[in-house]
Design a protein around this motif. Structure first.
Motif, PDB file in Angstrom:
ATOM      1  N   SER A  31       0.838  -1.209   0.000  1.00  0.00           N
ATOM      2  CA  SER A  31       0.000   0.000   0.000  1.00  0.00           C
ATOM      3  C   SER A  31       0.868   1.253   0.000  1.00  0.00           C
ATOM      4  O   SER A  31       0.545   2.251  -0.652  1.00  0.00           O
ATOM      5  CB  SER A  31      -0.937   0.002   1.214  1.00  0.00           C
ATOM      6  N   GLY A  32       1.988   1.209   0.735  1.00  0.00           N
ATOM      7  CA  GLY A  32       2.911   2.345   0.752  1.00  0.00           C
ATOM      8  C   GLY A  32       3.579   2.557  -0.597  1.00  0.00           C
ATOM      9  O   GLY A  32       3.718   3.697  -1.071  1.00  0.00           O
ATOM     10  N   ILE A  33       4.001   1.458  -1.229  1.00  0.00           N
ATOM     11  CA  ILE A  33       4.648   1.546  -2.548  1.00  0.00           C
ATOM     12  C   ILE A  33       3.672   2.071  -3.593  1.00  0.00           C
ATOM     13  O   ILE A  33       4.009   2.944  -4.399  1.00  0.00           O
ATOM     14  CB  ILE A  33       5.188   0.162  -2.985  1.00  0.00           C
ATOM     15  N   ILE A  34       2.448   1.548  -3.570  1.00  0.00           N
ATOM     16  CA  ILE A  34       1.426   1.966  -4.536  1.00  0.00           C
ATOM     17  C   ILE A  34       1.121   3.452  -4.396  1.00  0.00           C
ATOM     18  O   ILE A  34       0.976   4.169  -5.388  1.00  0.00           O
ATOM     19  CB  ILE A  34       0.128   1.131  -4.355  1.00  0.00           C
ATOM     20  N   GLN A  35       1.050   3.931  -3.155  1.00  0.00           N
ATOM     21  CA  GLN A  35       0.803   5.354  -2.931  1.00  0.00           C
ATOM     22  C   GLN A  35       1.940   6.198  -3.504  1.00  0.00           C
ATOM     23  O   GLN A  35       1.704   7.203  -4.192  1.00  0.00           O
ATOM     24  CB  GLN A  35       0.645   5.646  -1.441  1.00  0.00           C
ATOM     25  N   ALA A  36       3.187   5.796  -3.243  1.00  0.00           N
ATOM     26  CA  ALA A  36       4.349   6.550  -3.725  1.00  0.00           C
ATOM     27  C   ALA A  36       4.425   6.550  -5.259  1.00  0.00           C
ATOM     28  O   ALA A  36       4.686   7.590  -5.876  1.00  0.00           O
ATOM     29  CB  ALA A  36       5.629   5.969  -3.133  1.00  0.00           C
ATOM     30  N   VAL A  37       4.180   5.394  -5.861  1.00  0.00           N
ATOM     31  CA  VAL A  37       4.205   5.290  -7.332  1.00  0.00           C
ATOM     32  C   VAL A  37       3.097   6.148  -7.941  1.00  0.00           C
ATOM     33  O   VAL A  37       3.314   6.862  -8.924  1.00  0.00           O
ATOM     34  CB  VAL A  37       4.043   3.822  -7.780  1.00  0.00           C
ATOM     35  N   SER A  38       1.911   6.074  -7.339  1.00  0.00           N
ATOM     36  CA  SER A  38       0.763   6.834  -7.851  1.00  0.00           C
ATOM     37  C   SER A  38       0.995   8.339  -7.780  1.00  0.00           C
ATOM     38  O   SER A  38       0.652   9.074  -8.713  1.00  0.00           O
ATOM     39  CB  SER A  38      -0.510   6.469  -7.071  1.00  0.00           C
ATOM     40  N   VAL A  39       1.579   8.802  -6.669  1.00  0.00           N
ATOM     41  CA  VAL A  39       1.887  10.230  -6.539  1.00  0.00           C
ATOM     42  C   VAL A  39       2.829  10.670  -7.640  1.00  0.00           C
ATOM     43  O   VAL A  39       2.628  11.713  -8.279  1.00  0.00           O
ATOM     44  CB  VAL A  39       2.525  10.534  -5.153  1.00  0.00           C
ATOM     45  N   LEU A  40       3.859   9.877  -7.893  1.00  0.00           N
ATOM     46  CA  LEU A  40       4.849  10.209  -8.924  1.00  0.00           C
ATOM     47  C   LEU A  40       4.217  10.234 -10.314  1.00  0.00           C
ATOM     48  O   LEU A  40       4.359  11.212 -11.056  1.00  0.00           O
ATOM     49  CB  LEU A  40       5.997   9.191  -8.884  1.00  0.00           C
ATOM     50  N   VAL A  41       3.500   9.184 -10.659  1.00  0.00           N
ATOM     51  CA  VAL A  41       2.909   9.058 -12.003  1.00  0.00           C
ATOM     52  C   VAL A  41       1.854  10.125 -12.254  1.00  0.00           C
ATOM     53  O   VAL A  41       1.880  10.814 -13.280  1.00  0.00           O
ATOM     54  CB  VAL A  41       2.302   7.646 -12.200  1.00  0.00           C
ATOM     55  N   PHE A  42       0.918  10.267 -11.317  1.00  0.00           N
ATOM     56  CA  PHE A  42      -0.168  11.228 -11.511  1.00  0.00           C
ATOM     57  C   PHE A  42       0.321  12.679 -11.434  1.00  0.00           C
ATOM     58  O   PHE A  42      -0.234  13.557 -12.104  1.00  0.00           O
ATOM     59  CB  PHE A  42      -1.291  10.996 -10.499  1.00  0.00           C
ATOM     60  N   SER A  43       1.356  12.931 -10.624  1.00  0.00           N
ATOM     61  CA  SER A  43       1.914  14.290 -10.559  1.00  0.00           C
ATOM     62  C   SER A  43       2.481  14.707 -11.908  1.00  0.00           C
ATOM     63  O   SER A  43       2.228  15.811 -12.389  1.00  0.00           O
ATOM     64  CB  SER A  43       3.024  14.366  -9.497  1.00  0.00           C
ATOM     65  N   VAL A  44       3.235  13.805 -12.514  1.00  0.00           N
ATOM     66  CA  VAL A  44       3.837  14.090 -13.821  1.00  0.00           C
ATOM     67  C   VAL A  44       2.756  14.291 -14.876  1.00  0.00           C
ATOM     68  O   VAL A  44       2.821  15.213 -15.698  1.00  0.00           O
ATOM     69  CB  VAL A  44       4.795  12.958 -14.243  1.00  0.00           C
ATOM     70  N   GLY A  45       1.731  13.431 -14.847  1.00  0.00           N
ATOM     71  CA  GLY A  45       0.673  13.510 -15.851  1.00  0.00           C
ATOM     72  C   GLY A  45      -0.233  14.726 -15.700  1.00  0.00           C
ATOM     73  O   GLY A  45      -0.555  15.407 -16.679  1.00  0.00           O
ATOM     74  N   LEU A  46      -0.627  15.011 -14.451  1.00  0.00           N
ATOM     75  CA  LEU A  46      -1.622  16.059 -14.219  1.00  0.00           C
ATOM     76  C   LEU A  46      -1.046  17.472 -14.164  1.00  0.00           C
ATOM     77  O   LEU A  46      -1.765  18.440 -14.391  1.00  0.00           O
ATOM     78  CB  LEU A  46      -2.383  15.770 -12.916  1.00  0.00           C
ATOM     79  N   VAL A  47       0.245  17.589 -13.851  1.00  0.00           N
ATOM     80  CA  VAL A  47       0.829  18.930 -13.744  1.00  0.00           C
ATOM     81  C   VAL A  47       0.814  19.646 -15.093  1.00  0.00           C
ATOM     82  O   VAL A  47       0.702  20.877 -15.161  1.00  0.00           O
ATOM     83  CB  VAL A  47       2.269  18.865 -13.167  1.00  0.00           C
ATOM     84  N   ARG A  89      -2.007  13.671  -5.191  1.00  0.00           N
ATOM     85  CA  ARG A  89      -1.903  13.183  -3.810  1.00  0.00           C
ATOM     86  C   ARG A  89      -3.207  12.543  -3.343  1.00  0.00           C
ATOM     87  O   ARG A  89      -3.207  11.485  -2.693  1.00  0.00           O
ATOM     88  CB  ARG A  89      -1.526  14.326  -2.867  1.00  0.00           C
ATOM     89  N   TYR A  90      -4.328  13.199  -3.670  1.00  0.00           N
ATOM     90  CA  TYR A  90      -5.636  12.655  -3.281  1.00  0.00           C
ATOM     91  C   TYR A  90      -5.918  11.331  -3.992  1.00  0.00           C
ATOM     92  O   TYR A  90      -6.414  10.375  -3.378  1.00  0.00           O
ATOM     93  CB  TYR A  90      -6.740  13.669  -3.595  1.00  0.00           C
ATOM     94  N   ILE A  91      -5.627  11.270  -5.275  1.00  0.00           N
ATOM     95  CA  ILE A  91      -5.865  10.047  -6.049  1.00  0.00           C
ATOM     96  C   ILE A  91      -5.030   8.891  -5.507  1.00  0.00           C
ATOM     97  O   ILE A  91      -5.525   7.774  -5.320  1.00  0.00           O
ATOM     98  CB  ILE A  91      -5.547  10.267  -7.554  1.00  0.00           C
ATOM     99  N   ALA A  92      -3.739   9.160  -5.255  1.00  0.00           N
ATOM    100  CA  ALA A  92      -2.831   8.130  -4.749  1.00  0.00           C
ATOM    101  C   ALA A  92      -3.301   7.589  -3.402  1.00  0.00           C
ATOM    102  O   ALA A  92      -3.280   6.373  -3.153  1.00  0.00           O
ATOM    103  CB  ALA A  92      -1.419   8.698  -4.622  1.00  0.00           C
ATOM    104  N   LEU A  93      -3.754   8.496  -2.546  1.00  0.00           N
ATOM    105  CA  LEU A  93      -4.237   8.093  -1.221  1.00  0.00           C
ATOM    106  C   LEU A  93      -5.506   7.258  -1.351  1.00  0.00           C
ATOM    107  O   LEU A  93      -5.671   6.241  -0.665  1.00  0.00           O
ATOM    108  CB  LEU A  93      -4.498   9.338  -0.372  1.00  0.00           C
ATOM    109  N   ALA A  94      -6.398   7.661  -2.251  1.00  0.00           N
ATOM    110  CA  ALA A  94      -7.654   6.939  -2.458  1.00  0.00           C
ATOM    111  C   ALA A  94      -7.398   5.516  -2.961  1.00  0.00           C
ATOM    112  O   ALA A  94      -8.017   4.555  -2.479  1.00  0.00           O
ATOM    113  CB  ALA A  94      -8.523   7.699  -3.459  1.00  0.00           C
TER     114      ALA A  94
END
Length: 422
Positions: free
Chosen positions: A159-175, A187-192
């Motif tokens: 769960s920790g790895i998935i959150q960290a990966v999601s933050v990285l991927v979605f940050s790059v895509g959404l910024v 951050r919200y998506i990764a946490l969800a």
């Protein structure tokens, strides 16, 4: 010799089955991904936006230090029993009242952004749109604590790895689409995503289980451990923060302050290794009934951690000159001696002090833990101020190293006395 090697192999296999390596590898990957994310974000947004985000994160750091009055930590101690009704009762209690406390803090901070003028234009907006994150993150912390208490280390790590990966991927895509807002949304998506994965296990574990009613004594005991663990963590975390403050304000040299920060950066990460080890062993120790057995296991953990951290210190000192010159440049060459000194300062903390400090709350002596942490923090601040004023950075090294060693010695003696003949 063959017998020793055989025993080591058997122990490694046993640790693997129990999920020890999931914790170590998972925490390491999470840390690395978070570091990469911070670098990527710096390059994707403007300096002003990054300053606003950093300011908002720093404000929320204070809220995270007192998350839910520490109730998520007490879940580790109180949810290890085989009584699922009680486990659910403590879990729900921490979830309910800890979340209320988080909401209270975030609502106050939200309205403060309209009253207090902040130094960075745009920081107030980021604080507002992040206001739900500490609340949701606390819920996630309670869930993760329950996973650890139930020895589901694989899911905890994943769960920790998935959150960290999601933050990285979605940050790059959404910024690129939403600018700074994209990082917040990521951050919200990764946490969800991480919470959804964990909640499935929680629902399955509590399926058909009624919630027991906690009496006043049980609630008092739960809250006492929560607050004592909170205070211990809070005042231990504040020690390096206080030292940084003293260095900046007493010496008042930009060159020395920069050297201090660079010298501290890598050695201070040793605590991460010890924390990863104790994340695994905390619920195991909390479940042991006889304190004699606690001491036997604690002694083994202490010796192994001491040796491991010592080896890492030596390796760190060997590579420090190369890392400093390569990453920070020749202008920071005068920080090398300081960094090497700090390897041994943090060795006393991570290799000697943290193990008994973590074990004591697991066996019900959190109050003593909190008292020593508060005293240690106050003593350190007083002596550190005098020694830095007198001897400069050398004073910081000697003071912090001695304080870590002496407080660690106190923790070990107290743990031994409480476990002896019980």
């Amino acid at each position: 010799m063959r017998t020793i090697i055989k025993k080591i192999k058997e122990k490694v296999v046993s640790l693997k089955k129990e999920g020890f390596f999931f914790i170590i590898i998972g925490n390491t990957l999470t840390k690395m991904l978070a570091f990469i994310s911070s670098i990527v974000i710096v390059r994707l947004v403007s300096k002003n936006d990054y300053a606003c985000l950093s300011y908002a994160d720093n404000i929320y750091l204070y809220i995270s230090l007192i998350s839910g009055l520490g109730m998520f930590s007490a879940v580790l101690k109180y949810c290890v029993s085989e009584d699922k009704k009680k486990n659910k009762a403590y879990f729900v209690f921490a979830l309910k009242y800890g979340t209320f406390f988080q909401i209270f803090l975030c609502v106050i901070l939200f309205f403060c952004t309209y009253i207090i003028k902040l130094p960075f234009s745009g920081a107030a907006y980021i604080i507002r749109i992040l206001s739900l994150f500490p609340i949701l993150n606390y819920i996630f912390m309670v869930v993760q604590s329950y996973l650890r208490a139930r020895f589901n280390n694989k899911l905890f790590a994943m769960s920790g790895i998935i959150q960290a990966v999601s933050v990285l991927v979605f940050s790059v895509g959404l910024v690129y689409i939403m600018g700074m807002n994209g990082i917040i949304v990521a951050r919200y998506i990764a946490l969800a995503i991480s919470m959804i994965i964990c909640v499935k296990f929680i629902k399955k574990d509590f399926d058909g289980i009624e919630t027991a009613r906690l009496n006043k004594i049980e609630i008092k005991g739960f809250l006492a451990l929560s607050i004592s663990m909170l205070l211990a963590t809070l005042f231990s975390t504040v020690i390096p923060v206080n030292e940084n403050f003293i260095v900046n304000n007493v010496i008042q040299s930009s060159n020395i302050s920069a050297n201090y920060k660079v010298a501290n950066l890598i050695p201070s990460q040793l605590i991460f290794v010890t924390n990863s080890i104790m994340i695994f062993f905390f619920p195991i120790i909390a479940k042991i009934k006889h304190l004699k057995d606690v001491w036997k296991l604690s002694r083994k953990i202490g010796v192994c951690t001491f040796i491991l951290i010592g080896i890492l210190c030596i390796i760190g000192m060997i590579f420090t000159p190369f890392i400093v010159k390569t990453v920070y440049g020749d202008s920071y060459s005068d920080a090398i001696w300081l960094s090497n000194a700090f390897w041994w300062v943090y060795f006393f903390n991570a290799g000697f002090r943290v193990v008994p400090m973590t074990i004591l709350p697991a066996i019900g002596f959190g109050t003593f833990n909190a008292i020593v942490s508060v005293i240690t923090c106050l003593v350190h601040f007083s002596i550190d101020y005098i020694s830095i004023s007198t001897f400069g950075l050398s004073g910081a090294i000697y003071t912090t190293g001695i304080v870590y060693f002496l407080s660690g010695f106190v923790y070990w003696i107290y743990l031994y006395k409480k476990c002896k003949d019980r």
